[in-house]
Write an enzyme that holds these catalytic residues in place. Structure first.
Site, PDB file in Angstrom:
ATOM      1  N   GLU A  57       0.922  -1.360  -0.086  1.00  0.00           N
ATOM      2  CA  GLU A  57      -0.172   0.037   0.093  1.00  0.00           C
ATOM      3  C   GLU A  57       0.810   1.128   0.066  1.00  0.00           C
ATOM      4  O   GLU A  57       1.543   1.490   0.913  1.00  0.00           O
ATOM      5  CB  GLU A  57      -0.998  -0.012   1.060  1.00  0.00           C
ATOM      6  CG  GLU A  57      -1.713   1.382   1.198  1.00  0.00           C
ATOM      7  CD  GLU A  57      -2.522   1.574   2.439  1.00  0.00           C
ATOM      8  OE1 GLU A  57      -1.802   1.675   3.564  1.00  0.00           O
ATOM      9  OE2 GLU A  57      -3.485   1.860   2.583  1.00  0.00           O
ATOM     10  N   VAL A  58       0.995   2.079  -1.171  1.00  0.00           N
ATOM     11  CA  VAL A  58       1.726   3.457  -0.965  1.00  0.00           C
ATOM     12  C   VAL A  58       0.878   4.289  -0.562  1.00  0.00           C
ATOM     13  O   VAL A  58      -0.108   4.922  -1.188  1.00  0.00           O
ATOM     14  CB  VAL A  58       2.147   3.598  -2.632  1.00  0.00           C
ATOM     15  CG1 VAL A  58       3.170   4.707  -2.385  1.00  0.00           C
ATOM     16  CG2 VAL A  58       2.735   2.325  -3.182  1.00  0.00           C
ATOM     17  N   ARG A  59       1.248   4.700   0.894  1.00  0.00           N
ATOM     18  CA  ARG A  59       0.456   5.783   1.463  1.00  0.00           C
ATOM     19  C   ARG A  59       0.672   7.220   0.537  1.00  0.00           C
ATOM     20  O   ARG A  59       1.748   7.938   1.420  1.00  0.00           O
ATOM     21  CB  ARG A  59       0.536   5.766   2.934  1.00  0.00           C
ATOM     22  CG  ARG A  59      -0.180   4.799   3.601  1.00  0.00           C
ATOM     23  CD  ARG A  59      -1.701   4.977   3.869  1.00  0.00           C
ATOM     24  NE  ARG A  59      -1.795   6.306   4.297  1.00  0.00           N
ATOM     25  CZ  ARG A  59      -2.251   6.359   5.793  1.00  0.00           C
ATOM     26  NH1 ARG A  59      -2.280   5.375   6.415  1.00  0.00           N
ATOM     27  NH2 ARG A  59      -2.058   7.475   6.441  1.00  0.00           N
ATOM     28  N   ARG A  99      -4.782   8.931   2.230  1.00  0.00           N
ATOM     29  CA  ARG A  99      -5.600   8.867   3.358  1.00  0.00           C
ATOM     30  C   ARG A  99      -5.649  10.251   3.798  1.00  0.00           C
ATOM     31  O   ARG A  99      -4.709  10.889   4.290  1.00  0.00           O
ATOM     32  CB  ARG A  99      -4.797   7.878   4.339  1.00  0.00           C
ATOM     33  CG  ARG A  99      -5.718   8.007   5.785  1.00  0.00           C
ATOM     34  CD  ARG A  99      -6.919   7.199   5.676  1.00  0.00           C
ATOM     35  NE  ARG A  99      -6.888   5.789   5.312  1.00  0.00           N
ATOM     36  CZ  ARG A  99      -7.566   5.265   4.004  1.00  0.00           C
ATOM     37  NH1 ARG A  99      -8.170   6.201   3.247  1.00  0.00           N
ATOM     38  NH2 ARG A  99      -7.340   4.245   3.727  1.00  0.00           N
ATOM     39  N   GLU A 103      -9.620  11.342   7.862  1.00  0.00           N
ATOM     40  CA  GLU A 103      -9.945   9.799   8.040  1.00  0.00           C
ATOM     41  C   GLU A 103      -8.479   9.278   8.732  1.00  0.00           C
ATOM     42  O   GLU A 103      -8.051   8.284   8.590  1.00  0.00           O
ATOM     43  CB  GLU A 103     -10.286   8.985   7.077  1.00  0.00           C
ATOM     44  CG  GLU A 103     -11.612   9.473   6.462  1.00  0.00           C
ATOM     45  CD  GLU A 103     -12.538   8.413   6.243  1.00  0.00           C
ATOM     46  OE1 GLU A 103     -12.174   7.335   6.788  1.00  0.00           O
ATOM     47  OE2 GLU A 103     -13.735   8.650   5.847  1.00  0.00           O
ATOM     48  N   HIS A 160     -13.123   4.935   8.061  1.00  0.00           N
ATOM     49  CA  HIS A 160     -12.368   4.962   9.437  1.00  0.00           C
ATOM     50  C   HIS A 160     -12.765   5.588  10.661  1.00  0.00           C
ATOM     51  O   HIS A 160     -13.605   6.850  10.205  1.00  0.00           O
ATOM     52  CB  HIS A 160     -10.789   5.623   9.137  1.00  0.00           C
ATOM     53  CG  HIS A 160      -9.807   4.769   8.290  1.00  0.00           C
ATOM     54  ND1 HIS A 160     -10.177   4.660   6.708  1.00  0.00           N
ATOM     55  CD2 HIS A 160      -8.935   3.936   8.345  1.00  0.00           C
ATOM     56  CE1 HIS A 160      -9.304   3.825   6.409  1.00  0.00           C
ATOM     57  NE2 HIS A 160      -8.704   3.509   7.259  1.00  0.00           N
ATOM     58  N   LYS A 190     -14.087  -1.919   3.419  1.00  0.00           N
ATOM     59  CA  LYS A 190     -13.027  -1.890   4.438  1.00  0.00           C
ATOM     60  C   LYS A 190     -13.446  -1.209   5.620  1.00  0.00           C
ATOM     61  O   LYS A 190     -13.647   0.240   5.224  1.00  0.00           O
ATOM     62  CB  LYS A 190     -11.489  -1.660   4.021  1.00  0.00           C
ATOM     63  CG  LYS A 190     -10.499  -1.341   4.932  1.00  0.00           C
ATOM     64  CD  LYS A 190      -9.012  -1.326   4.700  1.00  0.00           C
ATOM     65  CE  LYS A 190      -8.741  -0.427   3.755  1.00  0.00           C
ATOM     66  NZ  LYS A 190      -8.294   0.984   3.953  1.00  0.00           N
ATOM     67  N   ARG A 232      -6.865  -8.108  13.907  1.00  0.00           N
ATOM     68  CA  ARG A 232      -5.704  -8.255  12.813  1.00  0.00           C
ATOM     69  C   ARG A 232      -5.053  -9.641  12.866  1.00  0.00           C
ATOM     70  O   ARG A 232      -4.991 -10.335  11.719  1.00  0.00           O
ATOM     71  CB  ARG A 232      -4.467  -7.133  13.171  1.00  0.00           C
ATOM     72  CG  ARG A 232      -5.039  -5.685  13.165  1.00  0.00           C
ATOM     73  CD  ARG A 232      -3.939  -4.957  13.307  1.00  0.00           C
ATOM     74  NE  ARG A 232      -4.288  -3.612  13.380  1.00  0.00           N
ATOM     75  CZ  ARG A 232      -4.371  -2.528  12.578  1.00  0.00           C
ATOM     76  NH1 ARG A 232      -4.559  -2.860  11.346  1.00  0.00           N
ATOM     77  NH2 ARG A 232      -4.781  -1.432  12.725  1.00  0.00           N
ATOM     78  N   SER A 251       1.457   2.020   9.758  1.00  0.00           N
ATOM     79  CA  SER A 251       0.619   3.256   9.248  1.00  0.00           C
ATOM     80  C   SER A 251      -0.930   3.371  10.117  1.00  0.00           C
ATOM     81  O   SER A 251      -1.635   4.490   9.902  1.00  0.00           O
ATOM     82  CB  SER A 251       0.174   3.213   7.981  1.00  0.00           C
ATOM     83  OG  SER A 251      -0.610   1.797   7.573  1.00  0.00           O
ATOM     84  N   GLN A 255      -0.871  -2.841  14.000  1.00  0.00           N
ATOM     85  CA  GLN A 255      -0.475  -3.276  13.019  1.00  0.00           C
ATOM     86  C   GLN A 255       0.618  -4.343  13.650  1.00  0.00           C
ATOM     87  O   GLN A 255       1.750  -3.915  14.297  1.00  0.00           O
ATOM     88  CB  GLN A 255       0.141  -2.699  11.942  1.00  0.00           C
ATOM     89  CG  GLN A 255      -0.809  -1.890  11.107  1.00  0.00           C
ATOM     90  CD  GLN A 255      -0.764  -0.953  10.098  1.00  0.00           C
ATOM     91  OE1 GLN A 255       0.373  -0.499  10.025  1.00  0.00           O
ATOM     92  NE2 GLN A 255      -1.592  -0.523   9.068  1.00  0.00           N
TER      93      GLN A 255
HETATM   94  O1  LIG Z   1      -7.178   1.665   5.695  1.00  0.00           O
HETATM   95  C1  LIG Z   1      -6.384   1.453   6.246  1.00  0.00           C
HETATM   96  C2  LIG Z   1      -6.245   0.643   7.153  1.00  0.00           C
HETATM   97  C3  LIG Z   1      -5.212   1.152   8.434  1.00  0.00           C
HETATM   98  O2  LIG Z   1      -5.756   2.399   8.821  1.00  0.00           O
HETATM   99  C4  LIG Z   1      -5.173  -0.065   9.636  1.00  0.00           C
HETATM  100  O3  LIG Z   1      -5.633   0.061  10.532  1.00  0.00           O
HETATM  101  O4  LIG Z   1      -4.484  -0.960   9.200  1.00  0.00           O
HETATM  102  C5  LIG Z   1      -4.045   1.274   7.956  1.00  0.00           C
HETATM  103  C6  LIG Z   1      -3.883   2.362   6.743  1.00  0.00           C
HETATM  104  O5  LIG Z   1      -2.649   2.139   5.939  1.00  0.00           O
HETATM  105  C7  LIG Z   1      -4.986   1.595   5.568  1.00  0.00           C
HETATM  106  O6  LIG Z   1      -5.112   2.690   4.427  1.00  0.00           O
END
Ligand SMILES: O=C1C[C@@](O)(C(=O)O)C[C@@H](O)[C@@H]1O
Length: 267
Positions: A57-59, A99, A103, A160, A190, A232, A251, A255
């Site tokens: 995922e390129v943020r 993002r 959010e 989010h 998501k 997760r 991010s 995680q």
């Molecule tokens: O939307 C998401 C999920 C996320 O917010 C997480 O909680 O892992 C992490 C973000 O980088 C991603 O875009």
């Protein structure tokens, strides 16, 4: 290519690059790269090459915010970031995410600029999927989804809540709403929330599981933070088809590392 859990070829779900996501498939590992400069992004992408990662995922919001990109320069910066990451990690599909600050992201941007930039990225062919925040203005969402449909690009529809956890019913309704926006072979729904009690985590897991039973779409239901970490690690049991896991900085809170998650998933 990863097949389904029985080793058969894919029959349902959505493809992000060569990675299938959906109820029949193994949990995919998505690693965010969020450097603020091109060099940082490339270094994180490089770290992903040795890690058990399926998608990057390129943020883009980090690089856009750090360079104080204007609407005029944002496209060039976003393209350079995607090109730079793909040069380093050409084997991994790229999910392009902006993002926004509303959010929990870094870039404060109007709905118009957000939509225009995501449409350009979609048409550029530089990403294998784009993240679309469903809380943006309906006109912005609609133009992005139309462009993605025309380009055949899958979308990750996302919402989010960084401060709280809505009720189970509200969360289920949100996932169901997302599923109305794009067909199951082109979209992932998501939801990420912040739990404050174990009951919040249960509500999130319950909503995800119920959505799994009702919807054909690939799903991700995430409870953030330490309390939510179980969502997760065991998300696959409750209907999540992918998990964000790190190869560098996280991010979002909670995680796991990609290596720890892969070990737990025995892959
Ligand atoms: O939307 C998401 C999920 C996320 O917010 C997480 O909680 O892992 C992490 C973000 O980088 C991603 O875009």
């Amino acid at each position: 290519m990863r097949g389904n859990i029985d080793g058969d070829p894919m029959t349902t779900g959505v493809m992000i690059g060569n990675v299938p996501l959906g109820a029949e498939h193994e949990t995919a590992i998505i690693a965010p790269v969020l450097g603020s400069t091109l060099d940082e992004l490339k270094a994180e992408a490089h770290a992903a090459l040795d890690a058990p990662v399926d998608i990057l995922e390129v943020r883009l919001d980090h690089v856009l915010a750090a360079s104080q990109a204007s609407p005029a320069t944002a496209k060039e910066r976003a393209y350079a970031a995607l090109q730079g990451v793909s040069e380093v990690a050409s084997s991994l599909p790229l999910l392009a995410t902006i993002r926004t600050a509303r959010e929990g992201g870094e870039w404060d941007v109007s709905d118009d600029v957000y939509a225009e930039l995501l449409c350009s990225i979609t048409s550029s062919g530089l990403a294998h999927a784009i993240d679309v925040e469903v809380a943006r203005h309906p006109a912005a969402i609609s133009v992005i989804l139309d462009t993605a449909e025309k380009s055949g690009l899958p979308v990750v529809l996302s919402r989010h809540f960084f401060d709280a956890t809505p009720t189970r019913e509200e969360m289920l309704a949100m996932l169901e709403y997302m599923a109305t926006l794009a067909p199951a072979d082109r979209a992932v729904a998501k939801l990420a929330v912040m739990p404050h009690t174990p009951e919040d985590v249960l509500a999130l897991l319950g909503a995800g599981l119920e959505a799994r039973n009702r919807l054909e779409h690939a799903l991700m239901a995430i409870a953030m933070g330490r309390l939510g970490r179980v969502s997760r690690l065991a998300g696959g049991v409750f209907g999540s088809d992918a998990c964000f896991a790190t190869v560098g900085p996280e991010s979002a809170p909670g995680q796991p590392s990609a290596r720890a998650l892969a070990a737990l998933l025995e892959r």
